[in-house]
Write a protein that holds these residues in place. Structure first.
Motif, short mmCIF file in Angstrom:
data_model
loop_
_atom_site.label_atom_id
_atom_site.label_comp_id
_atom_site.label_asym_id
_atom_site.label_seq_id
_atom_site.Cartn_x
_atom_site.Cartn_y
_atom_site.Cartn_z
N MET A 1 38.83 35.15 30.03
CA MET A 1 37.90 35.85 30.90
C MET A 1 38.28 37.33 30.95
N ALA A 2 37.27 38.16 31.05
CA ALA A 2 37.48 39.61 31.14
C ALA A 2 38.13 39.97 32.47
N SER A 3 38.71 41.16 32.52
CA SER A 3 39.32 41.67 33.75
C SER A 3 38.75 43.04 34.08
N SER A 4 38.70 43.33 35.37
CA SER A 4 38.28 44.66 35.80
C SER A 4 39.48 45.61 35.70
N GLN A 5 39.25 46.85 36.02
CA GLN A 5 40.28 47.89 35.90
C GLN A 5 41.57 47.53 36.64
N ASN A 6 41.45 46.83 37.78
CA ASN A 6 42.64 46.48 38.56
C ASN A 6 43.26 45.15 38.15
N GLY A 7 42.75 44.52 37.09
CA GLY A 7 43.34 43.30 36.56
C GLY A 7 42.78 42.01 37.12
N TRP A 8 41.82 42.08 38.01
CA TRP A 8 41.22 40.87 38.58
C TRP A 8 40.17 40.32 37.62
N PRO A 9 39.96 38.98 37.63
CA PRO A 9 38.95 38.37 36.75
C PRO A 9 37.56 38.94 37.04
N ALA A 10 36.83 39.26 35.97
CA ALA A 10 35.48 39.81 36.09
C ALA A 10 34.53 38.99 35.24
N SER A 11 33.30 38.85 35.72
CA SER A 11 32.32 38.06 34.99
C SER A 11 30.91 38.42 35.43
N PRO A 12 29.95 38.32 34.50
CA PRO A 12 28.55 38.51 34.90
C PRO A 12 28.04 37.30 35.70
N ASP A 13 28.79 36.21 35.66
CA ASP A 13 28.45 34.99 36.40
C ASP A 13 29.18 35.00 37.74
#
Length: 152
Positions: A1-13
């Protein structure tokens, strides 16, 4: 799964990263944020609304949005993980400086210290005074929530 700039999981879902809608005490605005950080933002935004300025009922308050950092083509915004909010954006537009009075700035920085947030008004380059983001890891945020008694 992708991560945002701060390292948290990011998703379009939204469901994949457990995005929920929170109500803020004292105002009618709702924010979409990650469930794991909801207690932090709920408490921070209530204090911001009470101590800094009223969170208006306009369409200029945001949380989750799956997108890149403004001006970037390869870095997901912290909004993409539900770990950032923008407050009263029309009063504090991207790039503007000095949109808060000195006593408000002092209170904002105290609240950010209390809740483990980073304020866009303290960015070195392009100021983003509407923007507040989680700067700690999931474990650090969990411990902060417990320490502040926000898990009750």
């Amino acid at each position: 799964m992708a991560s945002s700039q701060n390292g948290w999981p990011a998703s379009p879902d939204r469901k994949a990263i457990d995005i929920i809608s929170i109500e803020v005490e004292g105002c009618q605005t709702k924010f979409a944020v990650a469930k794991k950080v909801a207690p932090i933002f709920k408490a921070f935004l209530a204090e911001f609304n009470k101590l800094v300025e009223s969170i208006d009922k306009g369409q200029d308050d945001w949380g989750y949005a799956y997108r890149q950092v403004r001006g970037s083509t390869d870095m997901l915004s912290n909004h993409a993980s539900g770990t950032a909010v923008d407050v009263n954006a029309n009063k504090h537009p991207l790039g503007a400086q000095g949109t808060f009075k000195p006593e408000q700035v002092k209170t904002i920085n105290e609240l950010c210290d209390k809740y483990g947030l980073r304020w866009g008004g303290n960015y070195k380059n392009r100021k983003d005074e509407m923007h507040f983001e989680i700067q700690e890891s999931p474990l650090e945020i969990k411990a902060r929530i417990e320490r502040l008694g926000l898990d009750k």
